[in-house]
Scaffold this active site. Structure first.
Site, short mmCIF file in Angstrom:
data_model
loop_
_atom_site.label_atom_id
_atom_site.label_comp_id
_atom_site.label_asym_id
_atom_site.label_seq_id
_atom_site.Cartn_x
_atom_site.Cartn_y
_atom_site.Cartn_z
N HIS A 180 -2.52 5.38 -5.74
CA HIS A 180 -2.94 6.46 -4.84
C HIS A 180 -4.40 6.82 -5.00
CE1 HIS A 180 1.47 7.37 -4.32
NE2 HIS A 180 1.00 7.10 -3.14
N GLU A 461 10.22 2.52 2.82
CA GLU A 461 9.44 2.13 1.65
C GLU A 461 10.32 1.93 0.42
OE1 GLU A 461 6.55 5.15 0.70
OE2 GLU A 461 7.93 6.78 1.18
N ASP A 485 4.91 1.12 -1.46
CA ASP A 485 6.09 1.37 -2.28
C ASP A 485 7.17 0.32 -2.05
OD1 ASP A 485 5.56 3.57 -3.96
OD2 ASP A 485 5.55 4.89 -2.22
N CYS A 532 2.26 1.50 7.72
CA CYS A 532 1.19 2.41 7.27
C CYS A 532 0.77 2.17 5.84
CB CYS A 532 1.60 3.86 7.46
SG CYS A 532 3.02 4.35 6.45
#
Ligand code: PEP
Ligand code: MG
Length: 602
Positions: A180, A461, A485, A532
């Protein structure tokens, strides 16, 4: 002597400057002690803004410096501090009082007919947030001058907490491009390298005070040496300053809805190609190109880059680095700001995906041995339901303020029950806001409009969600594949562990098969499927995803140019063949090779 340390490129760009080493003890330490007064916190925030402005001016960035000077004045504005004190005297925690006071003033200013005045609302929100962080004890003990931040790892909140302009680049001994912290930095235009083995030793040998570094986040290396050897001051161009669009008068009133999606609603969830830059294959197949953003103020840059909308607003930045959760009112202001900036373009707001590598102190539950497999994302709704319930009400309020359709996305959906719980919570929130709008005397945040029915999406995910995508697709209005993920969980390889980099390429055929299942499920149910995760911003990845049949890609705006160019040079029929070969390929490396051939063939 300069030492060049090879690394993995994680966010493009090159920058150099003095080294500042992050240690966990320097991290955010929200203690909510409340010992400092609003006045003192404001003075501290103003002083930081002054110092930062001076650094920027010295670096020749006069425009940015002027913005910070203006923000320093706002920080000590009597109207803001007076309103905050009134709210605090009425019982609000100090930090919430400042944020809410700022949101109130910003809301009034945003409604101004003068666009220049309206644009100042974003500065007021930023300043309120900055003062509140000082009050929370969550202000980050970051570098005192613009620096290259190095460390073993860096919490994502650091990128949010360290003032803009102070991080020239990030170089980490561990980490991965899909961590992240890398995603956030990429969105902010900060070059990043990860997995720079031996970096900390090289810096320690020089002593932090004497160390300078040059980071190349495109090629993937960092050079460390003394200032004279490495050179300093080559700071990459800064991003355009976000400017809010003025608030628009809202006119329509619709009723809140209940029940399952119908075909008309599903059509409304389909990517809109109105406005924004064109993204199409050589033979004219249109692909929606949307932006991933991490902060409300990033929406303006997304718009400037030609985004057709926001495909993923990671709302976690509003929740990180704080002692308590943001108030509904301040969330409402933040969401309204993004919606106002994007006008009638779609904006997908993801429920806060907290937990995992994004812990916050105000949620219940103990530290987990394996947070990646713990209570994060929509799972929080079963333990700390209030968090997402409040967020949903704030989203409904903001959408009602703007009289637009909210698109809400649930992270970490693993089961059909998760999707049902999400729908139930949305219905509750929308009913509550509709009741307030209808004039309930108990309304704390009255809205002038009944919120339009929302469009609900599930992230795919968790591999289990892909495996039941046929049923999931009948419960929501759209699906969004989170390849980061999905890869971490399907290949059992932690996103942050550099030693597992070979297992972290989302082009692995196993992941592509899960994406294909999801796309087929979406097609059968008549709902759109977008992607995404970071793969959507990788030219080879985008070619394969489009070949597999995703309707839209959502990625950092800085990747738009490369994605448009890669797709514009390929025919849809070639991409479909590429996808078929990729599904049967032996490895991610082989898939990458196939995709590169398609790129080179044009
Ligand atoms: C993903 O997992 O691919 C995703 C988009 O979500 P995040 O990176 O925020 O976990
Ligand atoms: Mg995710």
């Amino acid at each position: 002597m300069t030492r060049r340390v090879p690394a993995i490129a994680a966010a493009p760009g090159r920058a150099s400057g003095p080294v500042w080493t992050f240690e966990p003890s320097r991290g955010s330490h929200p203690d909510g002690s409340g010992e400092i007064s609003v006045q003192d916190a404001a003075a501290r925030a103003a002083a930081t803004l002054d110092v930062l402005g001076a650094h920027l001016r010295a670096a020749g960035r006069v425009d940015e410096a002027a913005i910070l000077d203006a923000q320093a004045l706002i920080a000590t504005d009597p109207a803001l501090l007076g309103a905050a004190r009134d709210l605090a005297d009425a019982g609000a925690p100090q930090a919430d009082a400042v944020r809410d006071a700022a949101a109130g003033i910003a809301g009034r200013i945003a409604a101004s007919a003068n666009p220049r005045t309206a644009a100042r609302s974003s500065d007021i929100l930023d300043v309120g947030d900055r003062i509140a962080r000082v009050l929370d004890g969550a202000a980050f003990d970051g570098p005192a001058r613009p620096s290259v931040v190095v460390g073993r790892d860096l919490p994502p909140s650091a990128v949010v907490e360290i003032p803009a302009g102070m991080i020239l680049a990030i170089a980490l001994e561990e980490g991965s491009p899909t961590a992240h912290v890398a995603i956030l930095a990429r969105a902010l235009g900060i070059p990043v390298v990860v997995a720079a083995s031996g970096l900390l030793g090289a810096v320690a040998a020089l002593g932090e005070d004497g160390a300078f570094a040059e980071v190349d986040g495109t090629e993937g290396w960092i050079a460390v040496g003394s200032g004279a050897e490495v050179g300093s001051g080559r700071v990459r161009a800064t991003r355009a300053r976000p400017v809010d669009a003025g608030e628009r008068a809202a006119v329509r009133v619709t009723g809140a809805r209940t029940g399952r999606p119908d075909p008309a609603r599903s059509a409304a969830a389909a990517p809109s190609h109105r406005g924004g830059g064109t993204c199409a294959t050589a033979d004219g197949a249109r692909i929606g190109l949307y932006a991933n953003i991490g902060r409300p103020q990033d929406a303006a840059a997304a718009l400037a880059a030609g985004a057709e909308g926001i495909g993923l607003f990671r709302t976690e930045s509003l929740f990180l680095g704080r002692a308590s959760a943001p108030s509904e009112e301040s969330q409402r202001a933040a969401y309204r700001r993004v919606l106002a900036t994007m006008g009638d373009r779609p904006v997908v707001l993801r429920l806060a995906d907290l937990g995992g590598d994004r812990p916050v102190p105000y949620l219940s539950g103990q530290a987990e041995v394996n947070p990646g497999l713990g209570v994060r994302g929509i799972r929080l709704a079963r333990r700390d339901r209030w968090l997402h319930a409040a967020q949903l009400r704030a989203i409904a309020q903001a959408a009602a303020d703007r009289d637009v359709t909210a698109r809400v996305l649930a992270p970490m959906v693993a089961t059909l029950d998760d999707a049902d719980l999400f729908r139930e919570m949305c219905e509750e929130a929308w009913s509550a806001v509709a009741a307030e709008a209808a004039g309930s005397a108990a309304a704390t945040m009255p809205s002038s409009h009944v919120p339009r029915p929302p469009l609900l999406g599930a992230m795919v995910e968790v591999p289990a969600a892909a495996l039941v995508a046929d049923q999931l697709a009948r419960r929501v209005d759209y699906l969004s594949v989170g390849t980061n993920d999905l890869t971490q969980y399907a290949l059992a390889a932690d996103r942050g562990v550099a030693a597992l980099a070979r297992l972290q390429d989302a082009l692995d055929p196993a992941i592509l098969r899960l994406v294909r299942m999801t796309v087929e499920a979406g097609a059968a149910a008549g709902i759109p499927v977008g992607a995404c995760g970071e793969l959507a911003g990788d030219p080879e990845g985008a070619l394969v995803l489009v070949g597999l049949g995703v309707d839209s890609l959502s990625t950092e705006p800085m990747s738009f140019g490369r994605i448009r160019a890669a797709l514009a040079a390929a025919r849809m029929s070639d991409l479909r063949s590429l996808a078929e070969s990729a599904l049967r390929a032996p490895s991610a490396t082989a898939v990458r090779g196939l995709a590169s051939e398609v790129r080179r063939a044009r």
